[in-house]
Design an enzyme around this catalytic site. Structure first.
Site, PDB file in Angstrom:
ATOM      1  N   ASP A   1      -2.328  -0.813  10.277  1.00 34.84           N
ATOM      2  CA  ASP A   1      -2.747  -0.874   8.869  1.00 34.84           C
ATOM      3  C   ASP A   1      -3.056  -2.289   8.386  1.00 34.84           C
ATOM      4  O   ASP A   1      -3.334  -2.491   7.207  1.00 34.84           O
ATOM      5  CB  ASP A   1      -1.748  -0.158   7.952  1.00 34.84           C
ATOM      6  CG  ASP A   1      -0.316  -0.593   8.182  1.00 34.84           C
ATOM      7  OD1 ASP A   1      -0.115  -1.605   8.882  1.00 34.84           O
ATOM      8  OD2 ASP A   1       0.590   0.068   7.659  1.00 34.84           O
TER       9      ASP A   1
ATOM     10  N   LYS B   1       0.835  -1.212   0.000  1.00 36.97           N
ATOM     11  CA  LYS B   1       0.000   0.000   0.000  1.00 36.97           C
ATOM     12  C   LYS B   1       0.864   1.255   0.000  1.00 36.97           C
ATOM     13  O   LYS B   1       2.029   1.229   0.407  1.00 36.97           O
ATOM     14  CB  LYS B   1      -0.973   0.031   1.186  1.00 36.97           C
ATOM     15  CG  LYS B   1      -0.325   0.126   2.588  1.00 36.97           C
ATOM     16  CD  LYS B   1      -0.018   1.552   3.038  1.00 36.97           C
ATOM     17  CE  LYS B   1       0.763   1.625   4.344  1.00 36.97           C
ATOM     18  NZ  LYS B   1       1.652   2.751   4.479  1.00 36.97           N
TER      19      LYS B   1
HETATM   20  O1  C5P Z   1       0.366  -0.247  14.642  1.00 39.00           O
HETATM   21  P1  C5P Z   1       1.753  -0.489  14.158  1.00 39.00           P
HETATM   22  O2  C5P Z   1       2.458  -1.556  14.946  1.00 39.00           O
HETATM   23  O3  C5P Z   1       1.861  -0.686  12.696  1.00 39.00           O
HETATM   24  O4  C5P Z   1       2.544   0.858  14.468  1.00 39.00           O
HETATM   25  C1  C5P Z   1       3.949   0.976  14.350  1.00 39.00           C
HETATM   26  C2  C5P Z   1       4.413   2.168  15.174  1.00 39.00           C
HETATM   27  O5  C5P Z   1       3.903   3.377  14.628  1.00 39.00           O
HETATM   28  C3  C5P Z   1       3.926   2.086  16.609  1.00 39.00           C
HETATM   29  O6  C5P Z   1       5.021   1.812  17.404  1.00 39.00           O
HETATM   30  C4  C5P Z   1       3.407   3.467  16.929  1.00 39.00           C
HETATM   31  O7  C5P Z   1       4.341   4.111  17.728  1.00 39.00           O
HETATM   32  C5  C5P Z   1       3.370   4.228  15.611  1.00 39.00           C
HETATM   33  N1  C5P Z   1       1.994   4.611  15.253  1.00 39.00           N
HETATM   34  C6  C5P Z   1       1.405   5.706  15.869  1.00 39.00           C
HETATM   35  N2  C5P Z   1       0.130   6.063  15.525  1.00 39.00           N
HETATM   36  C7  C5P Z   1      -0.559   5.385  14.596  1.00 39.00           C
HETATM   37  C8  C5P Z   1       0.024   4.265  13.944  1.00 39.00           C
HETATM   38  C9  C5P Z   1       1.318   3.913  14.294  1.00 39.00           C
HETATM   39  O8  C5P Z   1       2.015   6.360  16.723  1.00 39.00           O
HETATM   40  N3  C5P Z   1      -1.808   5.751  14.289  1.00 39.00           N
END
Ligand code: C5P
Length: 313
Positions: A141, A11
């Site tokens: 995501d 994506k």
């Molecule tokens: O959710 P995911 O594990 O993909 O997120 C990776 C990192 O990105 C997380 O450690 C988080 O700190 C940050 N993140 C965030 N806000 C979001 C999505 C991701 O702070 N909406």
């Protein structure tokens, strides 16, 4: 023994605006996700033991419990213990085509494929909302990666609304070969630099209402307007810290792309183009312009309407 072979799409984010902090430590987003024809192939089969095993020959992809695909299988085993007992463990083979730590959701789409594959293998018959709820426990995501297409996302990125499809629009992807960026670092740095100023920033940047402008442009399939509305708050952190990404962005713009933006937390930069021929020209011109400076990988692909697709079983 049945084997499911799934096509798992990468994506990009056509728009990513950070609108606030969240109590759970994440950021509140308004983002537009878009699937690409660039994809990994993920094969799922019963392992014949209790174990979960991940096979991938890419040097940067772990085969242990830290792989998000492994975590997806472990989640399914925990949620559906009867099916796990009946069918046994899971063997996962990943053929990696999507670059790693590139802002293209490579790990997330592999995890989404594992959820879809195990649902089929174990004949669970999960609904799309049930699948999304499980997916959200793996990453922000992953729910989008399950469904794919063109979607407006809010919350952490897991609250999804479908938008009209943009399938077939050609896009050039470019990534500095040696630059892998940690998403957690990007968001943490964003909070350090811009935390507490979200609303003021938005007005200063003039982006207020830009998401709705993009939505109209998408509804009208107006490529020029879509290109004008591309926006990513995370560029404010990544471009100053990673000059190679900033340079690549400038090179693609100068190569005549319709619109250029960094995807997600980088390091991939994408360029929307008018036609396949235009995309080939932009790629060739950018490649020539940067060849002496920087090792860059390029892909000419298309926007796609599909997230996870079953290729064969
Ligand atoms: O959710 P995911 O594990 O993909 O997120 C990776 C990192 O990105 C997380 O450690 C988080 O700190 C940050 N993140 C965030 N806000 C979001 C999505 C991701 O702070 N909406």
């Amino acid at each position: 023994m049945r084997v499911y072979s799934l096509v798992a799409a990468a994506k990009i984010n056509l728009y990513l605006e950070i609108v606030g902090d969240r109590e759970d430590g994440y950021h509140e987003l308004v983002t537009v996700f878009q699937s690409l024809s660039l994809s990994d192939r993920v094969e799922i089969r019963a392992s014949g033991t209790e174990q979960i095993r991940v096979h991938c020959d890419h040097p940067l992809v772990p085969s242990d419990e830290s792989n998000l695909a492994y975590k997806a299988a472990r989640l399914m085993c925990a949620e559906f213990p009867d099916a796990h007992a009946q069918y046994g463990g899971i063997e996962i083979a990943i053929d990696k085509q999507i670059p790693v730590a590139a802002g293209l959701a490579g790990g997330s789409t592999n995890a989404a494929a594992v959820l879809v594959g195990i649902d089929l293998l174990w004949e669970l018959g999960l609904t799309q909302p049930e699948m999304q709820t499980l997916a959200a426990r793996l990453g922000s995501d992953v729910p989008f990666c399950v469904s794919g297409g063109t979607m407006l996302a809010t919350g952490r990125g897991e609250e999804l609304n479908s938008l009209p499809g943009l399938d077939g629009i050609p896009v050039v992807l470019a990534k500095p070969r040696q630059t892998a960026i940690s998403t957690a670092w990007v968001y943490r740095t964003y909070r350090e630099q811009f935390g507490g100023q979200y609303w003021r920033d938005r007005e200063e940047a003039g982006t207020q209402g830009a998401a709705s402008e993009l939505m109209s442009a998408i509804a009208n399939h107006d490529r020029a307007a879509i290109s004008r509305c591309l926006y990513n708050d995370l560029e404010k952190v990544v471009l100053p810290a990673y000059p190679d990404v900033a340079r690549l962005r400038d090179v693609l713009q100068a190569a005549g792309a319709s619109g250029v933006l960094m995807s997600g937390s980088g390091s991939t930069v994408f360029a929307l183009c008018e036609s396949p021929t235009h995309a080939e020209q932009v790629e060739a011109s950018a490649r020539a312009a940067i060849a002496d400076e920087l090792e860059v990988d390029f892909w000419v692909v298309q926007l796609s309407g599909v997230g996870i697709r079953v290729a064969s079983h």
